[in-house]
Design a protein around this motif. Structure first.
Motif, PDB file in Angstrom:
ATOM      1  N   ARG A  84       0.868  -1.251   0.089  1.00  0.00           N
ATOM      2  CA  ARG A  84      -0.089   0.001  -0.038  1.00  0.00           C
ATOM      3  C   ARG A  84       0.845   1.028  -0.033  1.00  0.00           C
ATOM      4  NH1 ARG A  84      -3.089  -2.881   3.705  1.00  0.00           N
ATOM      5  NH2 ARG A  84      -2.232  -1.481   5.464  1.00  0.00           N
ATOM      6  N   ASP A  89       5.048   3.483  -3.956  1.00  0.00           N
ATOM      7  CA  ASP A  89       5.194   4.351  -5.023  1.00  0.00           C
ATOM      8  C   ASP A  89       4.977   3.368  -6.287  1.00  0.00           C
ATOM      9  OD1 ASP A  89       4.914   7.060  -3.708  1.00  0.00           O
ATOM     10  OD2 ASP A  89       6.872   6.700  -3.198  1.00  0.00           O
ATOM     11  N   LYS A 139      -0.995  -0.560  -8.877  1.00  0.00           N
ATOM     12  CA  LYS A 139       0.301   0.405  -8.544  1.00  0.00           C
ATOM     13  C   LYS A 139       1.174   0.450  -9.856  1.00  0.00           C
ATOM     14  CE  LYS A 139       0.320   0.818  -3.851  1.00  0.00           C
ATOM     15  NZ  LYS A 139       0.391   2.284  -3.269  1.00  0.00           N
ATOM     16  N   SER A 182       3.961  -0.539 -12.151  1.00  0.00           N
ATOM     17  CA  SER A 182       4.790  -1.895 -11.974  1.00  0.00           C
ATOM     18  C   SER A 182       6.130  -2.028 -12.941  1.00  0.00           C
ATOM     19  CB  SER A 182       3.793  -2.951 -12.208  1.00  0.00           C
ATOM     20  OG  SER A 182       2.748  -2.792 -11.209  1.00  0.00           O
ATOM     21  N   HIS A 197       3.001   7.187 -14.732  1.00  0.00           N
ATOM     22  CA  HIS A 197       1.477   6.813 -14.310  1.00  0.00           C
ATOM     23  C   HIS A 197       0.727   7.956 -13.611  1.00  0.00           C
ATOM     24  CE1 HIS A 197      -0.801   3.441 -12.775  1.00  0.00           C
ATOM     25  NE2 HIS A 197      -0.969   4.194 -11.496  1.00  0.00           N
TER      26      HIS A 197
END
Lengths: 412, 83
Positions: free
Chosen positions: A89, A92, A116, A118, A408
């Motif tokens: 969680r 980043d 997330k 990746s 992202h």
């Protein structure tokens, strides 16, 4: 920035599974954590997904079920538990490593990658194939793995469902948003040729880097040998002893068995023990097992005169680079990433794959002509400094994480 | 129960795990596996123990087959409904 590295175990592959990056990337402002199935270090930055013995039993059962159904890396539930951890969680960016060692179901990857930003390092060609880790000359991975002539290769299938697994991967990768890292041109070429991955937009070639200063200079050879119990004047041949056919141990044994050593010779082995005892009549044998100790490991390369790495498949070959950093010549087989990684023929020596007599001839030549070994060793050090520097590697990884995060944030 | 298991065991050879149906079955099986892992005394755990005592089978294959059956039946009824 916080990066979580995900893999099967922390220490055994620490040099390339993210473990060593936990501390090393801190100097670049990247704080690292690692999530593994089995934790063997006492590092507080590593979290274990297995809660206890019961999970080991569950893993064993799942492996049995996968074998029975001839499927591969589909049933393992640990990806879902990974997503529940604080480390996940808080991250980043999540960097996946050896997740095909029965860590995460393929069918959970899209979901995880959606949670997330990746990165997935392809440490071998498994993501491109129907089930095997290395195709080793088979070109089925280019056309769908149907039929598979090598079902017994790692990860073995009882029935030929390789085409199913290949199609599952193709469907999965068509829907993924991720950055892939490869360490060699050889691996990059496979990714670009594969119908499973050729469309991927973000594939980064980042060769591994090593801390060359740790690999001792020539004058440390005597002390390294004393530390390892090797006579100072022996000719020392180092190799990895492993039963996995890919590593080519049987060709080393054949080559050494056919030699008549003209001077006292020690065989120095890493990894599995007891595999070369049949050579004990002509050679002194020193088996070190798997060496995790970061201080001891470089001494192994320093102690040898030549490093044999006749793998039939290597997507990079970190040990070869480590031998080069120690100033030792490397002998390998053609057809893998190793000839290019070792800059054969100028530095490394590449012989035809499966040719034990060529392996033996190279060894004889290096044993008889220390000046050739020294010349190749000197060149190896220069190449390592130029191509495989640790600082460059750290810079590249930190830059990658930042670009992944930035993209992202822009696109989501 | 034996009939359902017989039916389920026949799926092993022809079930395609690469399809969206296969993916759904796998995802359902993973959810069941996690449920078993986390439920020590609940009804599911009792069913699991019953399977193991009466049939002598490892529980996870049973759960996987159950998940496959459920997905196939759902797919079948959906296809029928759309005609």
């Amino acid at each position: 920035m916080k990066v979580l590295h995900v893999t099967d175990e922390d220490l055994p592959a620490r040099r390339f599974n993210g473990y060593d990056l936990l501390d090393d990337l801190a100097t670049r402002g990247v704080r690292g954590k690692q999530a593994v199935l089995r934790k063997s270090s006492d590092n507080p930055d590593v979290v274990s997904l297995f809660a206890g013995r019961g999970d080991e039993d569950l893993q064993f059962r799942l492996q049995e079920v996968e074998r029975r159904h001839s499927i591969n890396n589909l049933l393992f539930p640990w990806g879902r538990l990974l997503a529940e951890t604080k480390e996940f969680r808080d991250a980043d960016v999540v960097h996946y490593h050896l997740i095909h060692n029965q860590v995460i179901s393929l069918y959970d990857l899209k979901w995880l990658f959606g949670l997330k930003p990746s990165v997935w390092t392809f440490h071998d060609p498994w993501p491109l194939t129907g089930h095997c880790v290395h195709p080793m000359g088979c070109e089925g991975w280019l056309t769908g793995c149907k039929p598979c002539p090598f079902l017994d290769r790692l990860f073995p299938l009882a029935h030929d469902h390789a085409d199913q697994m290949w199609r599952a991967k193709k469907r999965l990768f068509s829907e993924l948003d991720l950055d892939v890292v490869v360490a060699s041109d050889w691996m990059l070429n496979m990714v670009r040729r594969s119908p499973v991955t050729s469309h991927l937009e973000y594939v980064h070639l980042i060769p591994f880097g090593i801390e060359a200063r740790l690999f001792a200079p020539d004058d440390a050879q005597a002390s390294s040998r004393r530390r390892l119990g090797i006579p100072e004047n022996d000719f020392v041949v180092l190799f990895r002893a492993k039963t996995w056919e890919v590593k080519g141990l049987s060709y080393i044994v054949e080559a050494l068995g056919a030699r008549q050593p003209t001077r006292p010779t020690t065989l120095l082995t890493l990894d599995e023990r007891g595999l070369v005892q049949g050579l004990g009549r002509d050679y002194r044998i020193v088996e070190l097992g798997w060496v995790d100790d970061k201080a001891l490991y470089p001494l192994v390369f320093s102690a040898c005169d030549v490093f044999l790495m006749p793998s039939f498949a290597e997507a990079f070959g970190l040990m070869a680079v480590e031998a080069m950093a120690a100033g030792r010549p490397v002998v390998c087989f053609e057809g893998t990433a190793l000839p290019a990684v070792t800059h054969a023929p100028e530095c490394g020596i590449a012989v035809p794959a499966g040719d034990a007599s060529a392996l033996r001839a190279s060894l004889d030549r290096l044993a008889a002509d220390p000046s050739e070994a020294a010349r190749r060793g000197r060149l190896g050090r220069i190449i390592v400094a130029e191509d495989y520097g640790f600082e460059r590697y750290l810079d590249s990884m930190a830059q990658l994480y930042r670009s992944v995060l930035s993209r992202h944030r822009t696109s989501h | 129960m034996p009939d359902r298991l017989t039916e389920a065991s026949m799926l092993e050879d022809d079930f395609d795990f690469s399809t969206p149906e296969g993916e759904a079955a796998i995802r359902a099986a993973i959810a069941l596996v996690l449920e078993v892992r986390e439920t020590e005394t609940g009804p599911l755990a009792r069913k699991v123990r019953l399977y193991e005592r009466t049939l002598g089978l490892a529980v996870i294959p049973v759960l996987l087959r159950r998940a496959i059956l459920a997905v196939k039946r759902r797919g079948f009824s959906l296809r029928r409904g759309s005609r």
